[in-house]
Design an enzyme around this catalytic site. Structure first.
Site, mmCIF file in Angstrom:
data_model
loop_
_atom_site.group_PDB
_atom_site.id
_atom_site.type_symbol
_atom_site.label_atom_id
_atom_site.label_comp_id
_atom_site.label_asym_id
_atom_site.label_seq_id
_atom_site.Cartn_x
_atom_site.Cartn_y
_atom_site.Cartn_z
ATOM 1 N N GLU A 26 1.255 -1.097 -0.048
ATOM 2 C CA GLU A 26 -0.058 0.023 0.109
ATOM 3 C C GLU A 26 0.994 0.973 -0.067
ATOM 4 O O GLU A 26 1.663 0.936 0.575
ATOM 5 C CB GLU A 26 -0.973 -0.157 1.238
ATOM 6 N N GLU A 40 -2.778 -4.106 6.803
ATOM 7 C CA GLU A 40 -3.453 -4.577 7.268
ATOM 8 C C GLU A 40 -3.375 -5.883 6.029
ATOM 9 O O GLU A 40 -4.584 -5.881 6.362
ATOM 10 C CB GLU A 40 -4.801 -3.395 7.536
ATOM 11 N N ASN A 41 -2.649 -6.260 5.365
ATOM 12 C CA ASN A 41 -2.669 -7.153 4.622
ATOM 13 C C ASN A 41 -3.403 -8.027 4.876
ATOM 14 O O ASN A 41 -3.392 -8.703 5.974
ATOM 15 C CB ASN A 41 -1.032 -7.953 4.656
ATOM 16 N N GLU A 77 -5.348 -2.500 12.897
ATOM 17 C CA GLU A 77 -5.666 -3.291 11.623
ATOM 18 C C GLU A 77 -6.804 -4.560 11.552
ATOM 19 O O GLU A 77 -6.616 -4.728 10.062
ATOM 20 C CB GLU A 77 -3.839 -4.130 11.296
ATOM 21 N N GLU A 128 -8.988 4.532 6.570
ATOM 22 C CA GLU A 128 -8.484 5.099 7.100
ATOM 23 C C GLU A 128 -9.006 5.371 8.481
ATOM 24 O O GLU A 128 -8.644 5.432 10.147
ATOM 25 C CB GLU A 128 -7.421 5.363 7.459
#
EC number: 3.4.11.14
Length: 919
Positions: A180, A319-320, A353, A375
């Site tokens: 990201e 936050e994958n 996350e 966000e």
């Protein structure tokens, strides 16, 4: 993504004592400020760079991706087989690609022969590649095959290498990812836009003694045929997802694991030998997943969630989906050596996350314009989650100091931007990972939640997540769901908060009419430089809550202010009762009271009848009004003295921050020591009450408050605090009595600020010996407190040494800039002298913006704004353009503030010295 904590912004402002200043004065001040902005070319952002999104004629259905990283020569080989849909006949395929060399490419229509690409045209500026084919690709499905190679870079983005040291002292490297916003294209050619979703089948070829992780669980692990030292690890197919959420990690790790009450496998991966330090985060994660499942009424969609600590990591966390990556300091807690604030930070970051696993991953923004949906929401609900897990943290009061006021500082600038901001080029996307997207986004969601109530809010969130799961959504889609759930005009209200920048100043005056109180309200855009100047002043639809001293914790009336002016009648309010707007400091606005109304509120600070979050909001509004030139700073100093009985940590934290800003401003004068005397007078009583050692029955907030107060007194040179800090530091260094983790930062800061070269050498030795990154960071953040010029230079040189991880260099240099007037000048010169190395290190990511902000924003001389602007004109930093504009604006605001109030502040401090006030 959770951005690493920044130092408090040097930009606070607002409220009112006495009648409003003459409008002409405000107008003249504002126009002169804006003339300076225009003369420096700072009043508007530069033109946007040309940008086009990817053509829609070809899109992916599934990526089958195999990567083979080489951890010795820092390269990787890749094979991609993408099931694709040709929607419109074409003889070329345009994809995102950066820092990758394509070896071969072909496309095979389903049931037909393979067509080999005859050319690869790289558009490096746009980070794209065009694959050209000798014949037309007809509509339908097919398979795109690409073989490619790339570099495991050291820039902390894309597919990169992260350096770590084994327990035996050997330096090794892990291969990790950070995609990201727009860096998946550095790991494999792809359609790297959030709305172009697909499934992923990922395989990694890795050394057999290494851990290999990806978004999904491992389904196969077998020897690699070409090398007996390698294995091929295959992972299960992902759900439909965006490229920026793909992740893989190859390295050496230990882990701890548990299962949530919903049966999800939760693991925390740590450096080898530090599994114990993952247990706190594991506990938080295991509580958090069921909390979000219940709140959203949507189950977590993957079979597992891994949380992993990465040594070299630019952001706080990422936050994958199913594989969340963290800085070590955002995940690891040592039961004996971690301080209370670190525990709280880990809890917040884990909460942030994991919220993204639903809000961002399951439902993803359609384009980066809607980044705030990700966000802002996660930055709000992380507090809801931590309040659920740790109610003793009083976390919502801390939200006001940490997020709400931070957002207002930035959003009062002429160079702010709306929450929803049009972005295109990758450099523009990086710019909006800021306090507007995160903290203002969180603040307006908090206001919205309060406006419609928790029950309807949860109902609307479930409707939104259910309707758009595995799809993309825009801001309007969220409003529609919440509107359907609540029956309130959500879109009409919230568009005024997300589509225009800034926020209102609500002016209120009161009149007693028999047994009732008549309030006259008016709104106008609040500006950091004074009054709004323009033809059409923006207006907001403002949810306003009003409380009285009869019940300070309950709203007597709630209204929606949907016009520039309105009158409100409060029934049955006695003449001796105070009236306050913005109960709980929930509404995203500043309040300016008439002098009589404000005077009636001040006893509520002294006797604590005003709730803590309202005491905080009142003080913060006043400070911001002073910064904007609407009231005198002297009036704010008088109010600060009323906090002598204050027990609340967060109120003290906000006071401390504001006094720090004022101290930085007055470091440009010859009476800096007088403001330090004021700081000592304000903080001494609470310092004496707290003492140095915990008392029976104390908790988390007492530990935070003690560290804050002792650090403030020590930095200001409070004699008893300095002597005790030196004694305890000596015992700590000699091993006689190890400092508790909560006391280390204030003690380190105090002895360095008032120490010599020997003290600095001891601190650097402690840094080298530290096994825990938290301790290294703790030391790095205070090194800038040293005052001697040669020692300042030594610290700056240390910042770029191998001893400091790349992401932490910023906090060392920023600490020097914030430590003293000389440090600020030295840090700015150091940045200019080492710009090429620093810029190459961070490759234009958000860390370069952070570095610039921390280093220059404390200046208070007009000419420095011109110098900063001129430097960056000749040394462009595209992803930091907005930050540079904001910094220059803040320098001008500081200069105006100093010119306007320095003399009156000096006289007041001298007067106090001659006859100390009684409070």
């Amino acid at each position: 993504m959770w951005l690493a904590a920044a130092a408090p912004s040097l930009a606070r402002r607002l409220l009112f004592l006495g009648p409003p200043p003459p409008p002409l004065l405000l107008l003249v001040f504002s126009r002169s400020s804006r003339r300076r902005l225009h003369s420096l070319g700072l009043a508007a952002m530069p033109e946007k760079r040309p940008f086009e999104r990817l053509p829609a004629d070809v899109s992916p259905i599934n990526y089958s991706l195999c990567l083979k990283p080489d951890l010795l020569d820092f390269t990787f080989e890749g094979k991609l087989e993408a099931a694709a849909q040709v929607r419109q006949a074409t003889n070329q395929i345009v994809m995102n690609c950066a820092d990758i060399d394509i070896i071969t490419a072909s496309y095979a229509p389903e049931g037909d022969e393979e067509i080999h690409a005859t050319g690869f045209n790289y558009q490096n500026e746009d980070e794209k590649v065009t694959l050209s084919f000798p014949s037309t690709l007809q509509t339908g499905t097919g398979t795109l095959k690409i073989d490619f190679v790339g570099e495991l870079n050291d820039k902390m983005k894309g597919f990169y290498r992260s350096k770590y040291t084994t327990p035996s002292g050997e330096v090794r490297y892990a291969a990790v990812t950070q995609f990201e916003a727009t860096d998946a294209r550095r790991a494999f050619p792809c359609w790297d836009e959030p709305a172009i979703k697909a499934t992923f089948d990922i395989s990694l070829v890795v050394p057999k003694d290494r851990v290999a992780l990806s978004n999904m669980n491992v389904i196969d692990r077998k020897p690699y045929p070409d090398d007996e030292n390698l294995v091929e690890v295959k992972f299960a197919r992902t759900p439909v997802m965006s490229t920026y959420l793909v992740a893989f990690v190859v390295g050496e790790y230990d882990f701890v694991e548990t299962r949530s009450k919903d049966g999800v496998c939760v693991r925390v991966y740590t450096p080898v030998g530090k599994a114990e330090q993952g247990k706190f985060a594991l506990e938080v994660a295991a509580k958090t997943l069921p909390f979000y499942k219940d709140y959203f009424n949507v189950p977590y969609p993957l079979p597992k969630i891994d949380l992993i600590a990465i040594a070299d990591f630019a952001a706080g966390a990422m936050e994958n989906w199913g594989l969340v990556t963290y800085r070590e300091t955002a995940l690891l807690i040592d039961p004996k050596n971690s301080c209370s604030s670190s525990r709280q930070w880990v809890a917040l970051v884990v909460g942030h996350e994991l919220a993204h696993q639903w809000f961002g991953n399951l439902v993803t923004m359609e384009w980066w314009t809607h980044l705030w949906l990700n966000e802002g929401f996660a930055s709000w609900i992380e507090y809801l989650c931590v309040d659920h897990c740790f109610p003793e943290y009083d976390i919502w009061t801390q939200f006001v100091s940490a997020d709400y006021t931070r957002a207002q500082e930035l959003d009062a600038l002429d160079n702010s931007h709306p929450i929803e901001v049009s972005v295109g080029h990758p450099s523009e996307v990086d710019e909006i990972f800021d306090a507007i997207s995160y903290s203002k986004g969180a603040s307006v969601i908090r206001m919205l939640h309060d406006y419609i109530g928790d029950k309807d809010f949860k109902k609307g969130m479930n409707m939104y997540l259910t309707k758009f799961q595995q799809k993309n959504a825009a801001t309007e889609d969220l409003w529609e769901s919440l509107e359907n759930a609540s029956g309130k005009p959500i879109a009409a209200v919230m568009n005024t908060w997300t589509k225009q920048m800034g926020f209102p100043l609500i002016y209120v005056e009161a009149e007693q009419v028999e047994d009732d109180r008549l309030l006259r309200l008016s709104q106008k855009k609040f500006c950091a430089g004074g009054s709004y100047v323009g033809e059409d002043c923006p207006q907001w639809m403002v949810p306003i809550t009003i409380s009285t001293s009869e019940d300070p914790n309950q709203a007597k009336l709630k209204i929606l202010m949907d016009k520039p002016e309105m009158n409100v009648v409060l029934k049955n309010v006695k003449p001796d009762q105070w009236v306050k707007l913005n109960l709980g400091t929930v509404g995203f606005y500043r309040t300016q009271y008439s002098s009589a109304m404000l005077e009636s509120l001040l006893p509520g600070i002294r006797d604590l009848s005003l709730p803590p979050v309202d005491r905080l909001g009142l003080q913060n509004d006043l400070f911001s009004l002073a910064r904007a030139g609407i009231i005198s700073t002297v009036e704010v100093l008088k109010v600060m003295e009323a906090f002598v009985n204050e027990p609340n940590y967060t109120v003290w934290s906000d006071l401390s921050c504001n006094l720090g800003i004022l101290s930085t401003l007055l470091s440009h004068t010859d009476f800096y020591e007088e403001i330090q005397e004021f700081v000592k007078d304000v903080f001494s009583p609470i310092g004496e009450r707290l003492g140095w050692d915990p008392k029976p029955g104390e908790g988390h907030l007492d530990a935070l408050l003690r560290g804050l107060v002792l650090g403030k007194l020590g930095k200001a040179g409070h004699k008893a605090t300095l002597e005790e800090a030196r004694r305890r530091f000596k015992d700590h260094v000699e091993g006689k009595q190890i400092l508790s983790a909560d006391l280390r930062s204030p003690v380190y800061l105090t002895v360095l600020k008032h120490g010599d070269g020997t003290t600095l050498d001891i601190m650097l030795k402690l840094h080298k010996q530290a096994d825990m990154q938290e301790e290294k960071n703790r030391i790095e953040r205070v090194l800038g407190a040293t005052l001697l010029p040669d020692l300042i230079q030594k610290v700056l040189t240390f910042a770029l040494s191998e001893e400091v991880r790349p992401q932490d260099t910023v906090s060392v240099i920023g600490g020097v800039a914030g430590g003293s007037k000389h440090g600020r000048k030295a840090a700015w010169k150091f940045i200019k002298d080492n710009w090429e190395e620093l810029y190459n290190r961070y490759q234009g990511g958000f860390l370069i913006s952070r570095l610039i902000k921390l280093s220059v924003e404390g200046f208070a001389v007009d000419k420095m704004a011109g110098e900063v602007k001129a430097f960056f004109e000749s040394h462009p930093a595209p992803s930091a353009e907005r930050t540079i504009q904001q910094c220059c604006e803040n320098i001008l605001l500081n200069a105006a503030w100093l010119k306007r109030d320095a003399e009156s502040i000096h006289q007041y401090l001298l007067q106090r010295k001659a006859s100390p006030p009684t409070v």
